[in-house]
Design a protein around this motif. Structure first.
Motif: not given
Length: 357
Positions: A289-304
Motif C-alpha cells: 500500500e502506498i502510504s498517505s505521505a504520497v499525494p494522490d496524483d503521484i500515487k495514481a501515477e505509481a499505480e499506473a
C-alpha cells in the motif's frame, strides 16, 4: 552464531502430532539466511512455508533452520536435513547456491529448490522474482518524493539481482526527476541490523531524504524515523508497523503459491527441475500500500506504472539506455533480454561509483 531450530508443522499450525507417522507424509525443509522473524525476507519465506503447510494439512511435515550462514555451514545444514528424510528442501538465499548443488549431488533422490540462483541439476530447480519490477515503482516514488534530490540505497552484495534493482530504481527516479542523485552503500550482508542502521545514518548525513534497501532488517526504518523527514520503503514485506510515518510503500515477496505448487508436484510425482522467474503480473512481486505521505496524483501515477508492468505493456529496462561509461546499451524502444538482466554486472549511465568486485 548458527541457530538450529526445527519446527514441526504440528506446533506451528496446530496439526495433530500423530499425523507425522503417516507413511505418505511429505517432509519439506526450509533454510533461511536470517531469523524467521526478521520482518522481511526470511520472515516472508517462513510465512509462505506455513501457508503451504496449512494448505496440505497432515500430508506434510515442515522442518526449518534459520539464521544459517552462507558457505560451509549451509552445506552441513543441508546434509543433515537430507539425512533426516526430507523429500524437498528450499534454500532461500543466493549464497546457498553452491552448497545446494553440492549436497544435491550426494542425495539424488531428494529434490532441492534454490531461491535467486541460476545453477540447476536434475534434482535442483531455481526460482526467483523479478524484483526489479518493484524497484521501478519504488524509484518513481522516490524521485517524486525527494526534496533534497539525494536518494540513498543500502545494497547487500554486488550480485546481478541487487545491481538490477539499483539500476531499475535509478532509471525511474531519473525519469521523473532529472536532478536526482543516488548514493549506494554496500553492506556486504543480508541481515545485520547494526550495519544497516549505520548505513542508513551515513546516507542521511550525506543529505539523502529517501532511502531504499536491499537488505532484510527494519533497522533503516528505525533510523529514518529517528531522523525525521526521511522516507523509506519496506523490503520483501510491508514493514509498515515498524515505521508508519516515513514509509512510502514496499516490495512484497509472494512465495506461498509457488511453494504449494512445487510441494504438490513432489506429492503427485510430477516434480521436474525448472527455472521460474516471475514478477508483478504473475503475482510473485507485490507492491505494498502506498502510504498517505504520497499525494494522490503521484500515487495514481505509481499505480499506473505498476499496472503497465503487470500487463506487459511496459518493461522497466526499455531503451534508450546507455551503460555507465556512456556506451550504447539499448536503442530507442529496445527491451533488455533476460540473459543480460540475469547476469547484469554494470551500472546504467548517470549512476556514480563503482560496483565492487
Amino acid at each position: 552464531m548458527l541457530r538450529r531450530t526445527f519446527l514441526a508443522t504440528a506446533a506451528v499450525v496446530g496439526l495433530a502430532t500423530t499425523a507425522f507417522a503417516q507413511d505418505d507424509q511429505t517432509k519439506v525443509g526450509f533454510v533461511y539466511v536470517g531469523p524467521k522473524n526478521d520482518g522481511g525476507w526470511s520472515q516472508h519465506h517462513h510465512e509462505a512455508a506455513m501457508e503451504m503447510a496449512a494448505h496440505f494439512g497432515d500430508r506434510v511435515e515442515v522442518v526449518v533452520q534459520e539464521s544459517v550462514p552462507e558457505g560451509a555451514d549451509a552445506e552441513r545444514v543441508l546434509t543433515q536435513m537430507a539425512l533426516s528424510g526430507a523429500d524437498l528442501i528450499f534454500t532461500t538465499s543466493f549464497g546457498f547456491m553452491d552448497a545446494t548443488v553440492n549436497v544435491a549431488q550426494k542425495f539424488p533422490d531428494v529434490k532441492f529448490e534454490h531461491a535467486t540462483g541460476y545453477k540447476t541439476a536434475p534434482n535442483v530447480g531455481v526460482y526467483s522474482a523479478r524484483f526489479y519490477e518493484g524497484r521501478a515503482v519504488q524509484g518513481y516514488l522516490a524521485g517524486k518524493m525527494t526534496k533534497t534530490n539525494k536518494i540513498g540505497y543500502i545494497a547487500s552484495f554486488p550480485i546481478p539481482e541487487v545491481i538490477r534493482g539499483i539500476n531499475s530504481a535509478y532509471i525511474h527516479a531519473r525519469k521523473v526527476n532529472p536532478n536526482v542523485e543516488f548514493a549506494v552503500i554496500w553492506a556486504y550482508t543480508w541481515f545485520d541490523p547494526a550495519k544497516e542502521s549505520d548505513a542508513a545514518q551515513a546516507l542521511i548525513e550525506q543529505g539523502a531524504d529517501v532511502i531504499l534497501q536491499h537488505t532484510d532488517s527494519t533497522a533503516p526504518q528505525a533510523a529514518a524515523q529517528k531522523a525525521g523527514n526521511v522516507y523509506t520503503f519496506g523490503q520483501a514485506a510491508d514493514m509498515a508497523e515498524f515505521a508508519p510515518m516515513p514509509r512510502i510503500s514496499s516490495i512484497i515477496d509472494v512465495w506461498a503459491p509457488y511453494y504449494i505448487e512445487r510441494v504438490g508436484a513432489v506429492m503427485d510425482g510430477t516434480w521436474e527441475s525448472d527455472n521460474t522467474w516471475d514478477g508483478i503480473g504473475a503475482g510473485m512481486v507485490g507492491i505494498g500500500e502506498i502510504s498517505s505521505a504520497v499525494p494522490d496524483d503521484i500515487k495514481a501515477e505509481a499505480e499506473a506504472l505498476r499496472d503497465s508492468i503487470a500487463n506487459g505493456s511496459y518493461h522497466p529496462f526499455t531503451g534508450p539506455l546507455n551503460r555507465q561509461d556512456g556506451s550504447a546499451w539499448l536503442a530507442e524502444g529496445e527491451v533488455a533480454d533476460d540473459g543480460t538482466l540475469a547476469g547484469m554486472n554494470f551500472y546504467v549511465e548517470g549512476l556514480t561509483g563503482e560496483i565492487p568486485q
